[in-house]
Structures are given as structure tokens and as C-alpha cells.
Design a protein around this motif. Sequence first.
Motif, PDB file in Angstrom:
ATOM      1  N   LEU A  76      37.477  32.813  41.183  1.00  6.44           N
ATOM      2  CA  LEU A  76      37.772  33.829  40.167  1.00  6.44           C
ATOM      3  C   LEU A  76      36.555  33.990  39.256  1.00  6.44           C
ATOM      4  O   LEU A  76      36.118  35.103  38.952  1.00  6.44           O
TER       5      LEU A  76
ATOM      6  N   LYS B  19      38.822  39.695  41.632  1.00  4.05           N
ATOM      7  CA  LYS B  19      39.206  38.904  40.446  1.00  4.05           C
ATOM      8  C   LYS B  19      40.730  38.904  40.284  1.00  4.05           C
ATOM      9  O   LYS B  19      41.323  37.862  40.030  1.00  4.05           O
TER      10      LYS B  19
ATOM     11  N   GLN C 125      43.075  35.649  40.341  1.00  5.60           N
ATOM     12  CA  GLN C 125      43.884  35.361  39.149  1.00  5.60           C
ATOM     13  C   GLN C 125      45.355  35.156  39.551  1.00  5.60           C
ATOM     14  O   GLN C 125      46.003  34.186  39.154  1.00  5.60           O
TER      15      GLN C 125
END
Length: 180
Positions: free
Chosen positions: A144, A153, A157
Motif C-alpha cells: 500500500l 492503493k 487498503q
Amino acid sequence: MTNIYRCNICGEAYVGELKPSHCPFCGAHVHWLIDAKEYVEPEAPILTEMSRKNLEFTYNLEVNAAQIYHCIRKKTKDEFILGMFKAISKVELEHAELVGKLIDKDPGCEIPFKKELCTEDRKKSLDKTKILETNAINFYKKFLHEATEPRVKNIFQALVEIEQDHLDLVNANLSTEINN
Ligand SMILES: [Fe+2]
Ligand SMILES: [Fe+2]
């Protein structure tokens, strides 16, 4: 009223009156779920070398976890463990599919039963799962941080949040193991 929701992580659709707390397919938390009318399919990002490498690693990790959890589910005689590993093996397969889309890989919809991957032992299964989930969380936090593409990302996440749920589940059941 019956509504349709879509998951912004895996793209799957869910039919129900209310938003579920987690995507029933990939386990993404409720904040990733939206009304189907607002859903826009995310564009496939152009990957950096780093993200490609990290996604390939993630794909292998997810396929491996899906296979181990499937093995545990097949071998156990404990109905609770069966239910738990049936659910999380499907979630990990969904993760492999989701990540695979970005790197042109497809795990297929059947998880092979490789009987050498696990034992029938409940405690050993939970211990092994704890290691797998802890490793996954640590890798995905790193990935990440290394990702620059917004889509990548978001995926890492969401994966950190989901694998943390799995780890919490395992820890809760390992503590009952000790108390038994
Ligand atoms: Fe999802
Ligand atoms: Fe996963």
C-alpha cells in the motif's frame, strides 16, 4: 425495498434491503460499497514495475491461502471450522481474481483440493491461518505504501482491512481453544 449495491473493490453486486457490513464476496468493509446506480467500473491502471511485482506476489499469496483454507474445510469434522474456512477460502479466491485482473491472471472458479496442504487438527489449522493472515497484512501494508496508482492503493487498503478481520476471527477462536 430491495436494492442493489456494488463493491468498489471486487465489483460484485449484492441484492438486499440494506447495505451489508462487509462485501459478501471479497469481505471489503461497508465504506467500499455503493448504490449500484452510482457504480463506475474502475479503469485498469498502468502499473509501475513495483506494483506489478507486488500484485504478482499478492496473487500467489491469495491462491495459496485459498487452497490451504479449502483443504482445512474439506478435512475438518468440526462444523464451525468448516463454515469459517468455507467462507474465507472463497474470500481469498475472490482476492486472487480481483488482483489477477490487473496482471492478466485468472485463478478459475474451482479451488483444487490438495490434501497435503493441511491436517485435520483444529489448533494447527488456526495457528497456520494466523501466520498466513499476519504475513498477508504486513506485506499489504508495505505494498500500500509503495503503490502510486489510486486503484492499487484502494485494493491494498481494502485487503489490509479484510485480512485483519480474518486475523481477529482466528485470534478469537484461538483464545476459546485455550479456555477449552
Ligand atoms: Fe467486494
Ligand atoms: Fe486475501
